[in-house]
Every structure is written in C-alpha cells, then in structure tokens.
Design a protein around this motif. Structure first.
Motif, mmCIF file in Angstrom:
data_model
loop_
_atom_site.group_PDB
_atom_site.id
_atom_site.type_symbol
_atom_site.label_atom_id
_atom_site.label_comp_id
_atom_site.label_asym_id
_atom_site.label_seq_id
_atom_site.Cartn_x
_atom_site.Cartn_y
_atom_site.Cartn_z
ATOM 1 N N ALA A 30 2.406 -13.721 -10.136
ATOM 2 C CA ALA A 30 1.554 -12.781 -10.872
ATOM 3 C C ALA A 30 0.514 -12.160 -9.940
ATOM 4 C CB ALA A 30 0.874 -13.485 -12.035
ATOM 5 N N LYS A 31 -0.088 -12.957 -9.065
ATOM 6 C CA LYS A 31 -1.083 -12.429 -8.128
ATOM 7 C C LYS A 31 -0.456 -11.398 -7.196
ATOM 8 C CE LYS A 31 -4.372 -16.238 -7.721
ATOM 9 N NZ LYS A 31 -5.074 -17.117 -6.770
ATOM 10 N N ILE A 32 0.730 -11.707 -6.687
ATOM 11 C CA ILE A 32 1.410 -10.791 -5.776
ATOM 12 C C ILE A 32 1.765 -9.500 -6.507
ATOM 13 C CG2 ILE A 32 3.545 -10.432 -4.467
ATOM 14 C CD1 ILE A 32 3.343 -13.457 -3.702
ATOM 15 N N ALA A 33 2.287 -9.620 -7.719
ATOM 16 C CA ALA A 33 2.640 -8.426 -8.496
ATOM 17 C C ALA A 33 1.402 -7.583 -8.778
ATOM 18 C CB ALA A 33 3.318 -8.829 -9.800
ATOM 19 N N GLU A 34 0.297 -8.219 -9.089
ATOM 20 C CA GLU A 34 -0.949 -7.510 -9.366
ATOM 21 C C GLU A 34 -1.391 -6.692 -8.156
ATOM 22 O OE1 GLU A 34 -5.473 -8.991 -9.780
ATOM 23 O OE2 GLU A 34 -4.083 -9.908 -11.208
ATOM 24 N N ARG A 35 -1.351 -7.313 -6.980
ATOM 25 C CA ARG A 35 -1.750 -6.601 -5.751
ATOM 26 C C ARG A 35 -0.778 -5.473 -5.428
ATOM 27 N NH1 ARG A 35 -5.875 -5.465 -5.229
ATOM 28 N NH2 ARG A 35 -5.631 -4.962 -3.055
ATOM 29 N N GLU A 36 0.519 -5.701 -5.648
ATOM 30 C CA GLU A 36 1.504 -4.659 -5.381
ATOM 31 C C GLU A 36 1.264 -3.449 -6.285
ATOM 32 O OE1 GLU A 36 5.323 -6.529 -5.824
ATOM 33 O OE2 GLU A 36 5.303 -7.254 -3.757
ATOM 34 N N ILE A 37 0.996 -3.696 -7.549
ATOM 35 C CA ILE A 37 0.742 -2.606 -8.486
ATOM 36 C C ILE A 37 -0.500 -1.825 -8.064
ATOM 37 C CG2 ILE A 37 0.033 -2.076 -10.855
ATOM 38 C CD1 ILE A 37 1.895 -4.430 -11.709
ATOM 39 N N ALA A 38 -1.566 -2.534 -7.744
ATOM 40 C CA ALA A 38 -2.811 -1.876 -7.354
ATOM 41 C C ALA A 38 -2.622 -1.052 -6.076
ATOM 42 C CB ALA A 38 -3.917 -2.909 -7.166
ATOM 43 N N PRO A 50 -0.247 10.457 5.550
ATOM 44 C CA PRO A 50 0.604 9.386 6.102
ATOM 45 C C PRO A 50 -0.175 8.229 6.719
ATOM 46 C CG PRO A 50 1.286 11.530 6.940
ATOM 47 C CD PRO A 50 0.038 11.740 6.164
ATOM 48 N N ALA A 51 -1.294 8.507 7.345
ATOM 49 C CA ALA A 51 -2.071 7.443 7.986
ATOM 50 C C ALA A 51 -2.619 6.477 6.937
ATOM 51 C CB ALA A 51 -3.212 8.036 8.802
ATOM 52 N N LYS A 52 -3.151 7.024 5.853
ATOM 53 C CA LYS A 52 -3.702 6.180 4.802
ATOM 54 C C LYS A 52 -2.591 5.396 4.101
ATOM 55 C CE LYS A 52 -6.958 6.065 1.039
ATOM 56 N NZ LYS A 52 -7.948 6.754 0.235
ATOM 57 N N GLU A 53 -1.461 6.052 3.880
ATOM 58 C CA GLU A 53 -0.327 5.354 3.254
ATOM 59 C C GLU A 53 0.127 4.183 4.113
ATOM 60 O OE1 GLU A 53 2.935 7.540 1.229
ATOM 61 O OE2 GLU A 53 1.810 9.304 1.883
ATOM 62 N N GLU A 54 0.188 4.397 5.414
ATOM 63 C CA GLU A 54 0.619 3.333 6.323
ATOM 64 C C GLU A 54 -0.372 2.169 6.305
ATOM 65 O OE1 GLU A 54 2.955 1.168 8.780
ATOM 66 O OE2 GLU A 54 3.475 3.023 7.754
ATOM 67 N N LEU A 55 -1.660 2.479 6.293
ATOM 68 C CA LEU A 55 -2.674 1.419 6.218
ATOM 69 C C LEU A 55 -2.519 0.609 4.938
ATOM 70 C CD1 LEU A 55 -5.907 3.170 7.543
ATOM 71 C CD2 LEU A 55 -4.670 1.272 8.587
ATOM 72 N N LEU A 56 -2.270 1.286 3.834
ATOM 73 C CA LEU A 56 -2.099 0.586 2.559
ATOM 74 C C LEU A 56 -0.835 -0.271 2.568
ATOM 75 C CD1 LEU A 56 -3.239 3.429 0.158
ATOM 76 C CD2 LEU A 56 -4.419 1.260 0.561
ATOM 77 N N ARG A 57 0.234 0.232 3.187
ATOM 78 C CA ARG A 57 1.472 -0.550 3.302
ATOM 79 C C ARG A 57 1.227 -1.818 4.117
ATOM 80 N NH1 ARG A 57 4.083 4.035 4.441
ATOM 81 N NH2 ARG A 57 4.951 4.854 2.535
ATOM 82 N N GLU A 58 0.506 -1.658 5.223
ATOM 83 C CA GLU A 58 0.194 -2.814 6.065
ATOM 84 C C GLU A 58 -0.685 -3.811 5.312
ATOM 85 O OE1 GLU A 58 -1.499 -1.376 9.721
ATOM 86 O OE2 GLU A 58 0.335 -0.301 10.262
ATOM 87 N N GLN A 59 -1.637 -3.285 4.547
ATOM 88 C CA GLN A 59 -2.504 -4.152 3.749
ATOM 89 C C GLN A 59 -1.681 -4.941 2.737
ATOM 90 O OE1 GLN A 59 -5.696 -2.091 1.749
ATOM 91 N NE2 GLN A 59 -6.318 -3.910 0.622
ATOM 92 N N LEU A 60 -0.723 -4.281 2.114
ATOM 93 C CA LEU A 60 0.144 -4.945 1.139
ATOM 94 C C LEU A 60 0.931 -6.072 1.797
ATOM 95 C CD1 LEU A 60 1.407 -5.178 -1.664
ATOM 96 C CD2 LEU A 60 2.994 -3.359 -1.012
ATOM 97 N N VAL A 61 1.487 -5.797 2.955
ATOM 98 C CA VAL A 61 2.260 -6.818 3.678
ATOM 99 C C VAL A 61 1.372 -8.005 4.040
ATOM 100 C CG1 VAL A 61 3.499 -7.307 5.832
ATOM 101 C CG2 VAL A 61 4.004 -5.223 4.541
#
Length: 82
Positions: A30-38, A50-61
C-alpha cells in the motif's frame, strides 16, 4: 535440496509470524502504491519538462528501493522473533 539445507536449515514459522509477515507485505504494498500514484501524478504535471520527469522517475525508484529494504528488514525481524 541438499544444497539448500547446507546453506541454512529451514525455519518453521508460527502462525503469528506468518500473519505478521502477511500484514507487513500488505502494508508496504500500500505504501509503495501510494508513492507511485503521487509521483505519477507529479510526472503527468511535469509533462514537457524531461529533466523534471527524469528526476521524479529517479525519486520513485529510490523510494521504492527504500521501502523494499525497510520491508525486508522488518520481515527478518519478524522471522527471528520467537
């Protein structure tokens, strides 16, 4: 099978331990799903940057890895608890 036993004997888990492990799995899923949704919502807002999207992708990982590591630590504690 013999190699498995050489690396370490299998440990029988009590019903309480099994229940705790299942609860941990559920809680962290549930915690992982919550962070993925956000973060996916933030990525949608950042479309075109693209730069901001990449930062957010890295943050998600990174957050997913951290939560997985926390989960494994807590599961190990539950397994060794008697």
């Amino acid at each position: 099978m013999e190699r498995l036993n050489k690396s370490g004997p299998t440990v029988k888990l009590s019903d309480a331990q099994k229940k705790e492990l299942a609860e941990l799995d559920s809680k962290y899923a549930a915690k992982i799903a919550e962070r993925e949704i956000a973060l996916n919502a933030e990525m949608a807002k950042a479309a075109g940057d693209p730069a901001k999207e990449e930062l957010l992708r890295e943050q998600l990982v990174m957050e997913r890895k951290k939560l997985q590591a926390d989960l494994e630590d807590k599961k190990e504690q539950a397994r060794t608890k008697r």
